[in-house]
Design a protein around this motif. Structure first.
Motif, mmCIF file in Angstrom:
data_model
loop_
_atom_site.group_PDB
_atom_site.id
_atom_site.type_symbol
_atom_site.label_atom_id
_atom_site.label_comp_id
_atom_site.label_asym_id
_atom_site.label_seq_id
_atom_site.Cartn_x
_atom_site.Cartn_y
_atom_site.Cartn_z
ATOM 1 N N TYR A 164 -6.312 -1.033 -5.677
ATOM 2 C CA TYR A 164 -4.943 -1.083 -5.148
ATOM 3 C C TYR A 164 -4.094 -0.031 -5.843
ATOM 4 O O TYR A 164 -4.119 0.078 -7.070
ATOM 5 N N TYR A 166 -0.270 1.159 -6.795
ATOM 6 C CA TYR A 166 0.938 0.382 -7.099
ATOM 7 C C TYR A 166 2.160 1.304 -7.132
ATOM 8 O O TYR A 166 2.797 1.457 -8.171
ATOM 9 N N HIS A 170 5.002 -1.802 -4.987
ATOM 10 C CA HIS A 170 4.311 -2.358 -3.829
ATOM 11 C C HIS A 170 2.821 -2.188 -4.012
ATOM 12 O O HIS A 170 2.356 -1.094 -4.329
ATOM 13 N N ARG A 172 -0.739 -1.717 -2.627
ATOM 14 C CA ARG A 172 -1.338 -1.225 -1.375
ATOM 15 C C ARG A 172 -2.844 -1.107 -1.581
ATOM 16 O O ARG A 172 -3.307 -0.432 -2.502
#
Lengths: 195, 299
Positions: A164, A166, A170, A172
């Motif tokens: 992910y 960051y 957020h 993602r």
């Protein structure tokens, strides 16, 4: 019926119904399994044994030595060394973040996976939320949900990995793969811009 | 009588005090157990955690905040150990456990929620009703935790045990592998070489013997069957004793094999409320000391 008896009956009803209601709420409307007298891990949908690892932007990335003219790339690429300090292993105990110092190339895989000490059975969203509550001040750029898996039928051990990004607070999802497809450290290095 | 009425009558019968004349005695022992538990958790737990946090660097952990907290917990434990008027102590200990839940949130362990429920029940529910409520609560917890485990495949396939057996040696889930190693030594079974110096990054072929594969599956399915199946069996008189004995054994198994010592000892304390208070005298101290000793041994 006295007020006390009514409250007591209500307590029995809540004890019976709330766990199931909490499970369904967590499953269908992304309701936190841990809040509202939470049923916690027993209300967690799709739990997986996993640990979240946070990666900071490395200070420097060691570039791979370019191939000499005519030199063939080896069948199995040597794993590149990751720059230091490159990862911080999030431990589920509060305030406990383990910093792993620079990794020797030949030991990095072993050191990396041995540093994973605190697997917990949560779903990925909960794990990320929980990790970021503690890890946000460290300003990670990349997060990895690392899941050990064993197929008893195929008698195989493998790591299942989700990466992910960051950016701007957020999370993602970048990709999800298992270690059979690609070396997890290479994927992480690529995402960090080291490769 | 309708089915619902029959079911509620069976539940009422199952959670009734096993020896109404000595229910007070049983609850008193139960409260003393949780008083000791809280003191140990606060005084020793905080102390150990401080030392761990500082990674060997010894710094006195008893800061003014900790000293005040410890004093409040000890005071609450003394109050809750009284025969009567223990509610204020229970409320104080509930506040302490709420503080722990909040300070660890969102990483508070599930057993903290159960302990909070127990202290709140002791503080709020009338003394003659609290035993019933706690007996009902523990059955509900077993049933729903089994249901949740059944909804995903780790237990059914036995994978959860296999992972614990083959994880890197530094993982916190090592207790199971240590026990597996000890058992295989005792029975002379061949345990596959555990991957210590391996390249962990790719697929690793495991030489899992057939007996181990079967054992993992049986353990996983037995755990599911115990959690989902045993609480309903407590409702029927014919199967009650056997089901309660099995639940007690299962709780000990959780403590020994899953290293969930706090949860196991809390479970055992709640399940002993179904038994005659005479069992409390030896079984409760045994659970308390046993779980703490296991915790100390496995680190």
């Amino acid at each position: 019926m006295s007020a006390r008896a009514v409250y007591l009956k209500a307590a029995y009803v809540v004890l019976t119904v709330w766990p199931l209601a909490h499970m369904l709420l967590a499953l269908f409307i992304d309701f936190s399994p841990w809040k509202f007298m939470g049923w916690g891990m027993y209300a967690t949908p799709y739990p997986e044994l996993q640990q979240i690892v946070a990666f900071k932007k490395p200070l420097e990335c060691r570039a791979q030595s370019p191939l000499a003219h005519g030199e063939a790339r080896p069948a199995i690429e040597p794993r590149p060394a990751l720059a230091s300090p490159v990862f911080e292993v999030y431990d589920w105990q509060p305030r406990r973040v383990q910093r792993v110092p620079s990794l020797l190339p030949e030991q990095e895989s072993l050191r990396f996976f041995e540093a994973l000490r605190s697997f917990s059975v949560w779903n990925t969203e909960s794990s990320l939320d929980r990790a970021l509550e503690r890890l946000h001040p460290y300003q990670p750029v990349l997060l990895a949900a690392i899941r050990p898996r064993i197929s008893l039928e195929r008698k195989l051990f493998y790591w299942d990995l989700s990466l992910y990004r960051y950016p701007n607070r957020h999370v993602r999802l970048v990709n999800r793969y298992d270690a059979g497809e690609v070396d997890p450290l290479i994927s992480i290095g690529r995402e960090l811009g080291c490769l | 009588m309708s089915r619902v009425h029959r079911l509620t009558a069976a539940i009422r019968d199952a959670i009734a005090a096993p020896a109404p004349e000595s229910e007070e005695l049983a609850l008193h022992a139960f409260r003393i157990y949780f008083a000791l538990y809280s003191v140990l958790d606060c005084v020793i737990g905080e102390f150990a955690q401080q030392i761990q946090l500082l990674q060997g660097q010894f710094v006195p952990p008893f800061t003014p905040r900790h000293t005040l907290l410890n004093a409040l917990v000890v005071f609450g434990a003394l109050l809750v150990s009284r025969r009567r008027n223990y509610q204020a102590g229970a409320l104080l200990l509930a506040a302490y456990h709420l503080f722990k839940v909040v300070s660890y949130f969102p990483m508070s362990g599930n057993h903290r929620y159960l302990e909070l429920l127990i202290y709140l029940s002791l503080a709020v529910v009338p003394a003659q009703q609290v035993g019933r409520l706690l007996r009902y609560a523990i059955l509900t917890i077993f049933f729903y935790s089994g249901l949740q485990k059944a909804l995903y495949g780790y237990y059914w396939s036995g994978e959860i045990f296999a992972i614990q057996a083959f994880l890197p040696p530094e993982s916190h889930l090592v207790a199971f592998r240590m026990q597996l190693q000890a058992l295989s030594d005792v029975f002379g079974l061949s345990l596959p070489s555990l991957a210590v110096e391996r390249d962990w990054s790719r697929h690793i072929a495991l030489d899992i013997p057939a007996w181990m594969d079967t054992a993992f599956k049986v353990m996983g399915r037995a755990a599911l069957a115990a959690e989902i199946g045993l609480p309903p069996l407590v409702l029927w008189r014919r199967t009650r004793k056997l089901a309660l004995a099995a639940l007690l054994a299962f709780s000990a198994y959780i403590g020994i094999f899953a290293s969930e010592y706090e949860f196991a000892s809390t479970n055992i304390a709640c399940l002993l409320l179904f038994q005659h208070p005479k069992y409390m005298r030896w079984a409760l101290p045994l659970a308390f000391v046993g779980c703490r000793a296991m915790e100390a041994i496995t680190g």
